[in-house]
Scaffold this motif. Structure first.
Motif, PDB file in Angstrom:
ATOM      1  N   GLN A   1       0.864  -1.181   0.000  1.00 18.99           N
ATOM      2  CA  GLN A   1       0.000   0.000   0.000  1.00 18.99           C
ATOM      3  C   GLN A   1       0.897   1.225   0.000  1.00 18.99           C
ATOM      4  OE1 GLN A   1      -3.103   0.782  -0.705  1.00 18.99           O
ATOM      5  NE2 GLN A   1      -4.267   0.691   1.208  1.00 18.99           N
ATOM      6  N   TYR A   2       0.821   2.048  -1.042  1.00 21.31           N
ATOM      7  CA  TYR A   2       1.622   3.266  -1.093  1.00 21.31           C
ATOM      8  C   TYR A   2       0.978   4.349  -0.212  1.00 21.31           C
ATOM      9  CZ  TYR A   2       3.266   1.089  -5.503  1.00 21.31           C
ATOM     10  OH  TYR A   2       3.764   0.241  -6.463  1.00 21.31           O
ATOM     11  N   PRO A   3       1.752   5.365   0.188  1.00 19.62           N
ATOM     12  CA  PRO A   3       1.175   6.483   0.940  1.00 19.62           C
ATOM     13  C   PRO A   3       0.131   7.260   0.125  1.00 19.62           C
ATOM     14  CG  PRO A   3       3.559   6.440   1.152  1.00 19.62           C
ATOM     15  CD  PRO A   3       3.212   5.450   0.069  1.00 19.62           C
ATOM     16  N   GLN A   4      -0.678   8.048   0.859  1.00 20.18           N
ATOM     17  CA  GLN A   4      -1.672   8.945   0.265  1.00 20.18           C
ATOM     18  C   GLN A   4      -2.907   8.216  -0.265  1.00 20.18           C
ATOM     19  OE1 GLN A   4      -0.836  12.909  -0.405  1.00 20.18           O
ATOM     20  NE2 GLN A   4      -0.333  12.011   1.579  1.00 20.18           N
ATOM     21  N   ARG A   5      -3.214   7.037   0.296  1.00 27.31           N
ATOM     22  CA  ARG A   5      -4.429   6.297  -0.080  1.00 27.31           C
ATOM     23  C   ARG A   5      -4.747   5.258   0.997  1.00 27.31           C
ATOM     24  NH1 ARG A   5      -1.128   4.982  -5.004  1.00 27.31           N
ATOM     25  NH2 ARG A   5      -0.043   6.627  -3.878  1.00 27.31           N
ATOM     26  N   GLY A   6      -6.005   4.819   0.988  1.00 25.29           N
ATOM     27  CA  GLY A   6      -6.432   3.756   1.881  1.00 25.29           C
ATOM     28  C   GLY A   6      -6.039   4.015   3.328  1.00 25.29           C
ATOM     29  N   ASP A   7      -5.483   2.994   3.975  1.00 26.04           N
ATOM     30  CA  ASP A   7      -5.097   3.139   5.374  1.00 26.04           C
ATOM     31  C   ASP A   7      -3.764   3.870   5.545  1.00 26.04           C
ATOM     32  OD1 ASP A   7      -3.933   0.966   4.154  1.00 26.04           O
ATOM     33  OD2 ASP A   7      -4.349  -0.466   5.756  1.00 26.04           O
ATOM     34  N   ARG A   8      -3.231   4.426   4.449  1.00 22.61           N
ATOM     35  CA  ARG A   8      -2.035   5.274   4.526  1.00 22.61           C
ATOM     36  C   ARG A   8      -2.353   6.684   4.016  1.00 22.61           C
ATOM     37  NH1 ARG A   8       3.583   3.086   2.653  1.00 22.61           N
ATOM     38  NH2 ARG A   8       4.125   4.540   4.330  1.00 22.61           N
ATOM     39  N   LEU A   9      -3.604   7.061   4.119  1.00 19.49           N
ATOM     40  CA  LEU A   9      -4.042   8.349   3.573  1.00 19.49           C
ATOM     41  C   LEU A   9      -3.264   9.510   4.187  1.00 19.49           C
ATOM     42  CD1 LEU A   9      -6.131   9.544   1.600  1.00 19.49           C
ATOM     43  CD2 LEU A   9      -7.689   9.783   3.540  1.00 19.49           C
ATOM     44  N   GLY A  10      -2.938   9.407   5.467  1.00 24.25           N
ATOM     45  CA  GLY A  10      -2.245  10.491   6.145  1.00 24.25           C
ATOM     46  C   GLY A  10      -0.736  10.411   6.087  1.00 24.25           C
ATOM     47  N   HIS A  11      -0.195   9.399   5.398  1.00 19.38           N
ATOM     48  CA  HIS A  11       1.254   9.253   5.298  1.00 19.38           C
ATOM     49  C   HIS A  11       1.801  10.148   4.193  1.00 19.38           C
ATOM     50  CE1 HIS A  11       1.448   5.020   7.336  1.00 19.38           C
ATOM     51  NE2 HIS A  11       0.656   5.867   7.977  1.00 19.38           N
ATOM     52  N   ALA A  12       2.895  10.808   4.469  1.00 22.04           N
ATOM     53  CA  ALA A  12       3.484  11.740   3.503  1.00 22.04           C
ATOM     54  C   ALA A  12       3.936  11.023   2.239  1.00 22.04           C
ATOM     55  CB  ALA A  12       4.670  12.458   4.139  1.00 22.04           C
ATOM     56  N   ALA A  13       3.771  11.694   1.115  1.00 21.86           N
ATOM     57  CA  ALA A  13       4.171  11.120  -0.170  1.00 21.86           C
ATOM     58  C   ALA A  13       5.689  11.163  -0.316  1.00 21.86           C
ATOM     59  CB  ALA A  13       3.524  11.896  -1.311  1.00 21.86           C
ATOM     60  N   PRO A  14       6.330  10.049  -0.636  1.00 22.95           N
ATOM     61  CA  PRO A  14       7.784  10.065  -0.889  1.00 22.95           C
ATOM     62  C   PRO A  14       8.092  10.936  -2.104  1.00 22.95           C
ATOM     63  CG  PRO A  14       6.992   7.822  -0.518  1.00 22.95           C
ATOM     64  CD  PRO A  14       5.782   8.685  -0.683  1.00 22.95           C
ATOM     65  N   ALA A  15       9.222  11.626  -2.059  1.00 32.19           N
ATOM     66  CA  ALA A  15       9.564  12.551  -3.134  1.00 32.19           C
ATOM     67  C   ALA A  15       9.992  11.837  -4.407  1.00 32.19           C
ATOM     68  CB  ALA A  15      10.668  13.495  -2.671  1.00 32.19           C
ATOM     69  N   THR A  16      10.601  10.668  -4.266  1.00 30.14           N
ATOM     70  CA  THR A  16      11.137   9.954  -5.424  1.00 30.14           C
ATOM     71  C   THR A  16      10.724   8.487  -5.388  1.00 30.14           C
ATOM     72  OG1 THR A  16      13.195   9.269  -4.335  1.00 30.14           O
ATOM     73  CG2 THR A  16      13.165  11.460  -5.361  1.00 30.14           C
ATOM     74  N   VAL A  17      10.880   7.808  -6.513  1.00 30.38           N
ATOM     75  CA  VAL A  17      10.601   6.379  -6.575  1.00 30.38           C
ATOM     76  C   VAL A  17      11.525   5.619  -5.641  1.00 30.38           C
ATOM     77  CG1 VAL A  17      10.661   4.341  -8.072  1.00 30.38           C
ATOM     78  CG2 VAL A  17       9.639   6.462  -8.900  1.00 30.38           C
ATOM     79  N   ALA A  18      12.786   6.034  -5.569  1.00 34.08           N
ATOM     80  CA  ALA A  18      13.732   5.387  -4.660  1.00 34.08           C
ATOM     81  C   ALA A  18      13.285   5.538  -3.210  1.00 34.08           C
ATOM     82  CB  ALA A  18      15.131   5.964  -4.861  1.00 34.08           C
ATOM     83  N   ASP A  19      12.762   6.719  -2.859  1.00 36.14           N
ATOM     84  CA  ASP A  19      12.248   6.935  -1.504  1.00 36.14           C
ATOM     85  C   ASP A  19      11.058   6.022  -1.227  1.00 36.14           C
ATOM     86  OD1 ASP A  19      14.132   8.887  -0.966  1.00 36.14           O
ATOM     87  OD2 ASP A  19      12.806  10.546  -1.525  1.00 36.14           O
ATOM     88  N   LEU A  20      10.191   5.867  -2.218  1.00 38.32           N
ATOM     89  CA  LEU A  20       9.032   4.990  -2.063  1.00 38.32           C
ATOM     90  C   LEU A  20       9.479   3.549  -1.861  1.00 38.32           C
ATOM     91  CD1 LEU A  20       6.050   4.293  -2.089  1.00 38.32           C
ATOM     92  CD2 LEU A  20       6.090   4.412  -4.599  1.00 38.32           C
ATOM     93  N   ALA A  21      10.432   3.096  -2.669  1.00 40.54           N
ATOM     94  CA  ALA A  21      10.945   1.734  -2.531  1.00 40.54           C
ATOM     95  C   ALA A  21      11.552   1.524  -1.148  1.00 40.54           C
ATOM     96  CB  ALA A  21      11.974   1.450  -3.617  1.00 40.54           C
ATOM     97  N   ARG A  22      12.264   2.523  -0.651  1.00 42.06           N
ATOM     98  CA  ARG A  22      12.880   2.410   0.678  1.00 42.06           C
ATOM     99  C   ARG A  22      11.806   2.368   1.762  1.00 42.06           C
ATOM    100  NH1 ARG A  22      15.404   6.709   0.396  1.00 42.06           N
ATOM    101  NH2 ARG A  22      17.106   5.827  -0.845  1.00 42.06           N
ATOM    102  N   ASP A  23      10.772   3.159   1.616  1.00 40.12           N
ATOM    103  CA  ASP A  23       9.652   3.162   2.554  1.00 40.12           C
ATOM    104  C   ASP A  23       9.022   1.768   2.631  1.00 40.12           C
ATOM    105  OD1 ASP A  23       7.248   4.556   4.003  1.00 40.12           O
ATOM    106  OD2 ASP A  23       6.315   3.566   2.278  1.00 40.12           O
ATOM    107  N   LEU A  24       8.845   1.127   1.497  1.00 39.58           N
ATOM    108  CA  LEU A  24       8.233  -0.199   1.447  1.00 39.58           C
ATOM    109  C   LEU A  24       9.190  -1.267   1.978  1.00 39.58           C
ATOM    110  CD1 LEU A  24       6.617   0.119  -2.101  1.00 39.58           C
ATOM    111  CD2 LEU A  24       5.511   0.479   0.113  1.00 39.58           C
ATOM    112  N   PHE A  25      10.466  -1.125   1.663  1.00 42.79           N
ATOM    113  CA  PHE A  25      11.449  -2.108   2.122  1.00 42.79           C
ATOM    114  C   PHE A  25      11.581  -2.075   3.651  1.00 42.79           C
ATOM    115  CE2 PHE A  25      15.602  -3.843   3.073  1.00 42.79           C
ATOM    116  CZ  PHE A  25      15.668  -4.955   2.249  1.00 42.79           C
ATOM    117  N   ASP A  26      11.511  -0.887   4.220  1.00 39.55           N
ATOM    118  CA  ASP A  26      11.676  -0.731   5.666  1.00 39.55           C
ATOM    119  C   ASP A  26      10.428  -1.146   6.445  1.00 39.55           C
ATOM    120  OD1 ASP A  26      14.236   0.183   5.284  1.00 39.55           O
ATOM    121  OD2 ASP A  26      13.703   2.311   5.456  1.00 39.55           O
TER     122      ASP A  26
END
Length: 249
Positions: free
Chosen positions: A58-83
């Motif tokens: 589940q990426y940020p800014q939707r569903g049960d992560r609606l209030g989670h900040a949007a990662p600035a880059t794809v690499a940041d998003l991948a790191r968010d998911l990996f962690d």
């Protein structure tokens, strides 16, 4: 309630456990731009029925992560998911990403390699190769252009686009993903050790078979290409077949 489940993973990762003991490892699913984990419930269920534990991101800014900040880059998003969990405990992994999700999965695989987490294979669906992203025009950010893009791609029930509340939430998610994707760049010599298996729709007017073949440059392992009847969201009509391909690896 704790933010993590009994396995130590963030609860916003949707898990579909295999019926009985998993004999095909674990598969991690990465949605398309603007897509929520719920949209991949059928695939998660099909993977579980095929014998593999499935984890849908589940990426940020939707569903049960609606209030989670949007990662600035794809690499940041991948790191968010990996962690978000101890992926080493589930490795070797299989990754599946649709459209932008394939590029997110690719960056997740690169990070996994650096962290010593084994990835056996990356399944890239209806996606241009990482090294070709920077050369294409930026994805739109204006409301009317985004909605036109969504209609053109298909995969979203047109009736939902008449619901103002749904559109507001959809635009929030899409803009977050598009902004990160528009900043993405990757050299043609960047490759992962995992095998790459490209999947596409024969009538997809956005991602052609030739575009899918460019993914071969991004693996040091094997490469395969499989085409299905259908357009950009062909996978919605071939859920069981796609799940079988992944689980039979």
């Amino acid at each position: 309630m704790s933010d993590v489940d009994q396995l130590g993973f963030q609860r916003w990762i949707k898990r579909y456990p295999a019926a009985g003991q998993s004999d095909s490892g674990s598969t991690v699913v990465f949605p398309h731009a603007g897509g929520a984990a719920l949209a991949y419930r059928s695939l998660g269920t099909a993977l579980a029925e095929a014998g593999t534990d499935a984890y849908v991101m589940q990426y940020p800014q939707r569903g049960d992560r609606l209030g989670h900040a949007a990662p600035a880059t794809v690499a940041d998003l991948a790191r968010d998911l990996f962690d978000a969990g101890d992926w080493a405990a589930l490795s070797p992994l299989r990754l599946f990403g649709h459209c932008m999700g394939a590029v997110v999965a690719f960056e997740f695989a690169r990070l996994a390699e650096r962290r010593g987490v084994a990835v056996d294979a990356l399944w890239v669906s209806a996606s241009e190769a990482p090294s070709t992203v920077a050369a294409r025009p930026d994805l739109p950010m204006a409301q009317d252009e985004i909605l036109a893009e969504i209609v053109d791609l298909g995969g979203t029930d047109p009736r939902l686009l008449d619901d103002d509340d749904f559109v507001e939430l959809l635009l929030m998610a899409v803009r977050a993903d598009y902004a990160a994707f528009n900043r993405y760049g990757c050299g043609p010599d960047v490759a992962i050790a995992a095998d790459v298996h490209a999947l596409g729709g024969e009538t997809d007017h956005r991602v052609s078979e030739d575009m899918l073949r460019h993914w071969e440059t991004h693996t040091r392992g094997a490469f395969t290409l499989s085409m299905f009847d259908g357009g950009h969201f062909y996978v919605n009509d071939h859920v069981a077949d796609v799940a079988e391909l992944i689980s039979d690896l």
